[in-house]
Motif scaffolding. Sequence first.
Motif, short mmCIF file in Angstrom:
data_model
loop_
_atom_site.label_atom_id
_atom_site.label_comp_id
_atom_site.label_asym_id
_atom_site.label_seq_id
_atom_site.Cartn_x
_atom_site.Cartn_y
_atom_site.Cartn_z
N ALA A 227 -2.38 2.91 1.47
CA ALA A 227 -1.93 3.25 2.83
C ALA A 227 -2.78 2.58 3.90
O ALA A 227 -2.29 2.29 4.98
CB ALA A 227 -1.95 4.77 3.03
N VAL A 228 -4.05 2.34 3.60
CA VAL A 228 -4.87 1.65 4.60
C VAL A 228 -4.91 0.14 4.35
O VAL A 228 -5.75 -0.57 4.89
CB VAL A 228 -6.32 2.21 4.65
CG1 VAL A 228 -6.33 3.64 5.13
CG2 VAL A 228 -7.01 2.08 3.31
N GLY A 229 -4.00 -0.32 3.51
CA GLY A 229 -3.85 -1.76 3.33
C GLY A 229 -4.87 -2.38 2.40
O GLY A 229 -5.18 -3.56 2.52
N LEU A 230 -5.41 -1.60 1.48
CA LEU A 230 -6.38 -2.16 0.54
C LEU A 230 -5.74 -2.32 -0.83
O LEU A 230 -4.86 -1.55 -1.21
CB LEU A 230 -7.61 -1.26 0.42
CG LEU A 230 -8.52 -1.21 1.65
CD1 LEU A 230 -9.57 -0.13 1.50
CD2 LEU A 230 -9.19 -2.56 1.88
N GLU A 231 -6.21 -3.33 -1.57
CA GLU A 231 -5.69 -3.54 -2.92
C GLU A 231 -6.25 -2.48 -3.85
O GLU A 231 -7.30 -1.90 -3.59
CB GLU A 231 -6.13 -4.91 -3.43
CG GLU A 231 -5.43 -6.05 -2.75
CD GLU A 231 -6.07 -7.37 -3.15
OE1 GLU A 231 -6.60 -7.45 -4.27
OE2 GLU A 231 -6.03 -8.30 -2.33
N GLU A 232 -5.57 -2.30 -4.97
CA GLU A 232 -6.02 -1.29 -5.91
C GLU A 232 -7.36 -1.64 -6.54
O GLU A 232 -8.10 -0.76 -6.97
CB GLU A 232 -4.98 -1.06 -7.00
CG GLU A 232 -3.73 -0.40 -6.44
CD GLU A 232 -2.89 0.25 -7.52
OE1 GLU A 232 -3.21 0.06 -8.71
OE2 GLU A 232 -1.93 0.96 -7.16
#
Lengths: 261, 225
Positions: free
Chosen positions: A121-126
């Motif tokens: 949701a905050v635009g970070l990759e897993e």
Amino acid sequence: MNGTSIRDLSFSYENDTRLILKDIDLEVAAGEFVCLLGQSGCGKSTFLRLLAGLEKPTTGTIAVDGKAIAGAGLDRGVVFQDYGLFPWMTAGDNIMLALKQKFPRMDKAQRKEIALKALRAVGLEESVFGKLPKELSGGMKQRCAIAQAFSIDPPILLMDEPFGALDAVTRARLQDMVLELWGSQQQKKTVFFVTHDVDEALLLATRICVLGQAPGRVIYDVSIPPESKPSRDNLFEDTEMMQLRNTLIRYINRDVASHIE
Amino acid sequence: MNSEFLAWYQKYFVKLIAPSIVDTLVMLSATMVMAIIFGFFFGTILVITRKNGLRPNQPVYAVLNFIINFVRSFPILILLVALLPVTRAVVGTTIGVKGAIFPLTVAATPFMARIFENAMVEVDPQLIEAAQSFGASNTQIVIKVILKEAVPSIVSGTILATITYLSATTIAGTIGAGGLGSVAMNYGYHRFDDRILYTGVLILCILVQVIQLIGNFIYKCVQKG
Ligand SMILES: Nc1ncnc2c1ncn2[C@@H]1O[C@H](COP(=O)(O)OP(=O)(O)OP(=O)(O)O)[C@@H](O)[C@H]1O
Ligand SMILES: [Mg+2]
């Protein structure tokens, strides 16, 4: 619920006679999105720390739903000005730890799922899930801290310049995300959001408070009703908003003029 | 190897020096284990009760602070001698390994308390606040945040203390504690037997190196975490 009332709040740090905040009276209804503006050093972070329960008022009270707050608590999530992730745990474990505190009975798989969702949701990759804070950039750390605060879903959210370290694109994306998170729920969160950016305040807030300098006190308090809230696209075309923008800037700078004289 | 050396080796090394190494290591490890336990206890109290601590308590802090400074202001030999009556009362003897552990622990505890305090005070207050904002209790904060974050400094401080108190065991050796110090002193120095004196010194040097090596290894391990 989670309406917040601040009465006659004054504060000075221990071993310092200087009054940092003076006579703050603020009645914030549940679901309001309050942006706090003001010069650097005027006491915005201090005010948020008081709301978080990390400092005790010198005089006056802060009450949530009529109950005076006693220390920090899970009902108020904090996103610190400079992150506050535990350096010995991966970003994912940091989020999962917060979840474990909030929901002691939730099983690990479920916590992991929520943590991953929050990171996305905050635009970070897993892949960020397994990284230590020191392996992340400043902006990524800040987004992890935001993801953490959001994942535990507190009714009151305290954010201290959460987007300070981010580039314009990420910043815009996270602003939208915060608005969505705030507005999408049945029971809207109450948000206290410190920023230096007047445009950010106009875009996010349903209410804007300007704190004056030395001592910090509310010198301007304006509500923006939801129906007249601008969108990102028409913010600069909205004459009413532009007028408000000028007024806010004037108030923010007002005390400086008198300091310089 | 010539037979004269072998005879010396049999007589002094096997019968005298080797057991004294064991005595020294027993004294040192017992002292350090106790000092770490008590030092952790008092160091934690200092950190919690200090100004801006989790539960500030000026009187408790001031008293403990004073006692620690007081004990630390004694030169080690003077402290060991001054404690003789107390040692006799507590452990029943003032000589041998048994008689040395108590006074050495008294000496090392304030040192370890300071090491714990300094290491824990350096922990970023923001981490403590982050933990508080998740509703962590003070106990949780001490164990899971402060201690965890302070472990590398505690380890390096403990290595320092171990080496300092290795030399303290040899000083204790001169007043009846046994161990390498007493062998080097009584059989080497007083009887002009340089071989024993310098063998003792050499073994102490090796011990210091080994402690430092092991310490560095542990430090590396905890730093990765
Ligand atoms: N722990 C502290 N002890 C004493 N004084 C402090 C402490 N923290 C902040 N102050 C003082 O309180 C005042 C307000 O600080 P605060 O951090 O609340 O400002 P701010 O509005 O958040 O500033 P900025 O926009 O730069 O973040 C400053 O003058 C600062 O020097
Ligand atoms: Mg600030």
